[in-house]
Design an enzyme around this catalytic site. Structure first.
Site: not given
Ligand code: FAE
Length: 557
Positions: A70, A168, A410, A495, A533
């Site tokens: 996002g 991921n 999956e 997720h 996902n």
């Molecule tokens: P996200 O990507 O979590 O980004 C948030 C960012 O904000 C991070 O970099 C944080 O470090 C940073 N942050 C948080 N709090 C603060 C703060 N207070 N100050 C400054 N920075 C901050 O959010 N999804 C798929 O669709 N396919 C997959 O194959 C898949 N596999 C996954 C495997 C693993 C091991 C994991 C952990 C997740 C997986 N996901 C997968 C989920 C997907 O990565 C997740 O839904 C998205 O990354 C969420 O995106 P957002 O933009 O919400």
């Protein structure tokens, strides 16, 4: 400037920043103009002034918190509209090797780079043959994977420039339209499926495996075995699109390029092959010359600025956790991209401490784990799954149309490097249970009130599907992988979704109710479940919302 040139420059600047140990950087416009031969140029990164100094310069036009899906969309689209963007990310930049030649930790010999300030790794598969042989002690460091442990559930998230994209499994799945319409009825699905999903897939670099190659690949024997068993048991399967470069995958198998997916790399970072956000959206964003990324900066408090807009308390740390500075930053517009946990935590705290008293009761509600549960089956000796297994799943059992227990399972690898006869599954189930983030005034912490019992339906539904396969094959569950003899891992999710739901905590485009100029752009908008996902949906929804916000909210320069 063409998109691909902008992406090249942005990507090069991200690498150059790490090479020069810059924790705050953008694209150096002058260097960009002179490096037309597209060679790596350390001068491409523009060191940014320290955050404390920037704070003295007055109110910033736009701040994005977090550099996941996002946040990355918001930064790119705002910058393209002419608005200078400051992006604050609590993790570090992961683009340059350390002294040992590696960017990320080795999966089988993890070190501090693996996890966010933990003394021991906390891998999802915690035991093998019931033995504690997976996790190991590590130094506390600003590592790439975090496991946030709430009493009822643990949540895995990525930390660093690129957020979850760094850790991921690359599965890039567009949800079924009928379920998307059920989950987000207020969003125009025709527009999403004609415009925003295709755009998100293009910019993310989603690609598809060649089925013929898949049939012959040693590294996907595990998937073919599980597929054939699913078919024999009357289930359908589908290929899963990916942001891992499928050509790279094929070359890895032939040893023509360095191995990453075929070298057990995934949750602690991939050295090659993966189109993480720092190679796509964030490279494009930095390539505009209008985005400055500040790393190792954690936003701790959000309140109303006396100058109008918002005031942020930001803590800068070094890679070892030492506090370097506490800075207060004023901004006119604030974009919350800290992920479902990060955004919900900051806003719940702001409401309940009186920092943003006009935030409504919906903030913190509607959190779900996308029905995530995992399980594994033990195959017979005559059904080996292969000692070489790619970490990137490319296939799933699609039983989402089931009338009472929709499941998308999956087929995931268990890449131990030796034959283990395991078929493993990450189940995405339809679980109506939701949880709420609550501020605990006594500790000053935000807690998630999810209880383990709420996972009962997910466990039951995945088991119902796998029971059919076990019966047909005469096989049994593995009970030695998730600790405590568990058959189904019901204690963690990859997720996290929700906490600031679209149309409830915000309006239908992410404008936070009661707080003009404050926007939510990440997975916290999605009400707990999306049936596949989530990152493609998070990205596409952010694209849709940003287009509207830029058109209507005076965000274009
Ligand atoms: P996200 O990507 O979590 O980004 C948030 C960012 O904000 C991070 O970099 C944080 O470090 C940073 N942050 C948080 N709090 C603060 C703060 N207070 N100050 C400054 N920075 C901050 O959010 N999804 C798929 O669709 N396919 C997959 O194959 C898949 N596999 C996954 C495997 C693993 C091991 C994991 C952990 C997740 C997986 N996901 C997968 C989920 C997907 O990565 C997740 O839904 C998205 O990354 C969420 O995106 P957002 O933009 O919400």
């Amino acid at each position: 400037m063409s998109i691909s040139r902008r992406r090249f420059l942005g990507h090069a600047a991200l690498q150059a920043a790490a090479a020069s140990s810059l924790s705050a950087f953008g694209l150096n416009a002058a260097a960009a103009d002179t490096s037309r031969d597209q060679r790596f140029d350390p001068g491409l990164a523009r060191p940014a002034m320290p955050l404390g100094q920037l704070a003295q310069q007055g109110r910033l036009p736009a701040v994005v918190i977090g550099s996941g899906y996002g946040g990355a969309v918001a930064a790119l689209r705002l910058a393209q509209a002419g608005t200078p963007v400051v992006m604050l990310e609590m993790g570090r930049l992961w683009t340059q090797p350390a002294a040992d030649g590696r960017i990320f930790a080795k999966t089988t010999a993890a070190d501090g780079r693996a996890m966010w300030f933990k003394s021991r790794t906390e891998a999802p598969i915690s035991t093998f043959l019931g033995l504690d042989v997976i996790n190991r002690n590590i130094d506390r460091y600003a590592g790439v994977l975090d496991r946030v442990n709430f009493p009822g559930i643990s949540v895995y998230v990525g930390r660093g420039v690129g957020g979850g994209s760094l850790v991921n499994g690359s599965m890039a799945v567009t949800p079924k339209r009928s379920y998307f319409e059920e989950v987000l009825p207020q969003v125009d699905a025709s527009e999403m499926y004609q415009r925003w999903f295709p755009l998100a897939n293009t910019v993310l670099g989603v690609n598809h495996v060649d089925p013929a190659w898949f049939e012959g690949s040693a590294a996907y024997r595990f998937a073919r075995v599980a597929r054939d068993q699913a078919h024999q048991s009357g289930f359908k399967t589908m290929f899963v699109p990916t942001v891992y470069d499928v050509n790279h995958l094929a070359q890895e198998e032939l040893n023509q390029v360095p191995r990453s997916a075929l070298a057990q790399e995934v949750i602690y970072g991939n050295h090659h092959g993966k189109r993480s956000l720092d190679k796509t959206y964030l490279a494009d964003a930095v390539g505009t010359g209008r985005v400055t990324i500040y790393t190792l900066q954690q936003v701790r408090r959000v309140r109303v600025s006396p100058q109008g807009g918002y005031l942020l308390d930001v803590r800068e740390i070094d890679e070892f956790g030492k506090v370097l500075a506490d800075v207060q930053l004023h901004c006119r517009k604030l974009f919350m991209g800290a992920g479902s946990l990060g955004t919900s935590e900051l806003l719940v705290k702001a409401r309940d401490t009186g920092d943003l008293p006009r935030l409504n009761e919906e903030i913190g509600r509607g959190w779900g784990h996308n029905g995530n549960v995992m399980a594994a089956r033990a195959n017979h000796l005559w059904s080996p799954t292969g000692k070489l297994q790619s970490t990137m799943p490319l296939m799933g059992i699609d039983d989402w149309e089931h009338p009472t227990r929709p499941v998308f399972a999956e087929i995931t690898p268990l890449p131990t490097g030796f034959e283990n006869w395991v078929s493993m599954y990450l189940g995405v189930t339809k679980n109506p249970e939701r949880a709420t983030f609550r501020f605990d005034a006594a500790t000053g912490q935000v807690r998630l009130d999810w209880r383990r019992e709420q996972n009962a339906k997910s466990v039951q539904d995945l088991r119902a599907l796998l029971d059919v396969i076990n019966r047909r094959q005469g096989t049994a569950y593995r009970t030695d992988l998730f600790g405590g003899g568990k058959v189904v891992a019901d204690n963690f999710t990859y997720h996290p979704l929700g906490g600031c739901l679209l149309g409830r905590a915000t309006d239908d485009f992410g404008r936070v109710k009661g707080c003009p100029g404050l926007y939510v752009v990440d997975g916290s908008l999605i009400p707990g479940s999306v049936g596949v996902n989530p990152f493609v949906t998070i990205t596409a929804l952010a694209e849709r919302n940003l287009a509207r916000l830029i058109a209507e909210d005076g965000l274009a320069a």
